[in-house]
Design an enzyme around this catalytic site. Structure first.
Site, PDB file in Angstrom:
ATOM      1  N   ASN A 194       0.833  -1.192   0.000  1.00 35.15           N
ATOM      2  CA  ASN A 194       0.000   0.000   0.000  1.00 35.15           C
ATOM      3  C   ASN A 194       0.878   1.256   0.000  1.00 35.15           C
ATOM      4  OD1 ASN A 194      -2.466   1.374   0.085  1.00 35.15           O
ATOM      5  ND2 ASN A 194      -2.447   1.490   2.311  1.00 35.15           N
ATOM      6  N   ASN A 205       1.409   3.601   1.950  1.00 34.20           N
ATOM      7  CA  ASN A 205       2.081   4.026   3.182  1.00 34.20           C
ATOM      8  C   ASN A 205       3.117   3.029   3.678  1.00 34.20           C
ATOM      9  OD1 ASN A 205       0.426   1.958   4.068  1.00 34.20           O
ATOM     10  ND2 ASN A 205      -0.515   3.117   5.725  1.00 34.20           N
ATOM     11  N   LYS A 206       3.308   1.925   2.962  1.00 36.84           N
ATOM     12  CA  LYS A 206       4.212   0.882   3.447  1.00 36.84           C
ATOM     13  C   LYS A 206       5.668   1.207   3.124  1.00 36.84           C
ATOM     14  CE  LYS A 206       1.039  -1.712   5.290  1.00 36.84           C
ATOM     15  NZ  LYS A 206      -0.152  -0.888   5.054  1.00 36.84           N
ATOM     16  N   ILE A 207       6.566   0.382   3.648  1.00 41.13           N
ATOM     17  CA  ILE A 207       7.993   0.683   3.545  1.00 41.13           C
ATOM     18  C   ILE A 207       8.467   0.672   2.096  1.00 41.13           C
ATOM     19  CG2 ILE A 207       8.849  -1.675   3.863  1.00 41.13           C
ATOM     20  CD1 ILE A 207      10.865  -0.288   5.928  1.00 41.13           C
TER      21      ILE A 207
END
Length: 379
Positions: free
Chosen positions: A187, A189-191
């Protein structure tokens, strides 16, 4: 007006656009072709997973995982309670019922002792769960060995929800590769991100092949469209896969940047009264996807919400840690085993801006905002 400092934003490298252009130039745009094949193979090389299927989201990967281990109508599935609702929603998609397990203080993840006790009790009454979902929270591994031992004792498949923890390790292994099936999220917002997407991994290639089959509408091998099972439209596109290939190349740098954020925060704020940061368990290395802390309002002089609102007034996004699933209205009738630890972490916990592209000035603005709240409440 100063710029907004957000919680966790995408951070692209130099290769993503090259791979996307390659997909365009070769006209491989659909969810099939060399980009998605390469993304899966390269993901296995990075994580040590046996095989991988790229899908449209981490939630889709988890839904497929539950289907693959045979979760059906009326079954129960044990699940971490301190997590995003997507960890439990697929249980309900299958007509099953979640049972929530509290956290421990060491990692904020599923308490292995509570799980062991619960399984022993269920075994005595002949009501074992069909699966266990352990979540690796905020970039940190749960204590997998005792959790896996408890599951293996009763032949219960362990599914690892590593949506927030790509790159975290447990005793030298990447999380998501220890249980029967692991899932990840890409997604925004993930790393690392593919805009939206996910991955299912397993050492059993037959399981992964079945995941691919189910994720492409379960079409049988005929020249015409024949379907003997219900499937889903869950496969990842070639464009998203191309982005993912570029993002994989910078995963080590993204982890290093987020861990650096954590070190800067702890150095500046760790000695303030009432502030405690999410601990790093000694059995692995966390990615610090999000830097999280708890605030004791009596010692600090302000509670979590007062700090959050003060930061928001400066256009700094922070967020409470996940509201435990056993407190969610939609799961009000579900059983919870323990819950006090997760409730306390929710009441006092705050996630700070943690993007890998934060500047030193950004970090200092967040730090100053928290210190100002402390000073203003203790004059």
């Amino acid at each position: 007006m100063s710029k907004s400092i957000l919680l966790s934003t995408p951070h692209l490298g130099d290769l993503e656009l090259e791979f996307v252009k390659e997909a365009f130039d070769t006209n491989w745009i659909a969810p099939v072709g060399p980009q998605i094949d390469a993304f899966e193979q390269e993901f296995c090389q990075v994580t040590g997973a046996g095989d991988a299927a790229a899908v449209s989201s981490g939630t889709a990967a988890l839904h497929l995982a539950l289907r693959l281990v045979g979760v059906e109508l009326g079954d129960e599935v044990f699940c971490s309670t301190l997590t995003f609702i997507a960890s439990a929603n697929p249980i309900v998609y299958q007509g099953a019922k979640p049972v929530f397990i509290d956290s421990d203080r060491t990692s904020w993840n599923m308490n292995p002792d509570l799980l062991q006790e619960a399984l022993e009790k269920r075994a005595r009454i002949g009501k074992l769960p069909k699966a266990v979902i352990v979540v690796h929270l905020f970039g940190q591994s749960a204590d997998i060995d005792p959790i896996l031992q408890a599951c293996n004792q009763y032949d219960i498949p362990l599914i690892e929800d590593a949506a927030e923890a790509l790159g975290a390790t447990y005793k030298g292994r990447y999380v998501g590769t220890c249980g029967r099936i692991g899932i990840y999220s890409f997604n925004g917002n993930k790393i690392i991100t593919t805009s939206g997407g996910g991955m299912l991994v397993a050492d059993d290639s037959k399981l992964v092949a079945k995941a691919r089959f189910l994720s492409t509408q379960a079409r049988d091998r005929f020249p015409y469209y024949q379907h003997s099972e219900i499937g889903y439209n869950y496969r990842l596109s070639s464009i998203a896969s191309a982005i993912g290939r570029g993002q994989l190349r910078v995963l080590p740098q993204r982890i290093a940047s987020r861990r650096r954020n954590f070190m800067i925060y702890t150095s500046a704020l760790g000695n303030l009264p009432g502030i405690e940061f999410m601990p790093e368990a000694n059995y692995g290395q966390a990615t610090r996807w999000l830097t999280c802390l708890t605030i004791n309002p009596q010692a600090f002089g302000a509670d979590r919400e007062q700090v959050r609102l003060a930061l928001a007034a400066q256009q700094i996004e922070s967020r409470p840690v996940w509201k435990p699933l056993h407190l969610q209205p939609v799961f009000a009738e579900c059983e919870s085993i323990g819950g006090a630890v997760a409730e306390d972490l929710f009441t006092n916990g705050l996630c700070l801006p943690s993007s890998s592209n934060l500047t030193d000035e950004d970090l200092q603005q967040v730090i100053n905002g928290i210190i100002e709240v402390h000073h203003s409440k203790n004059r």
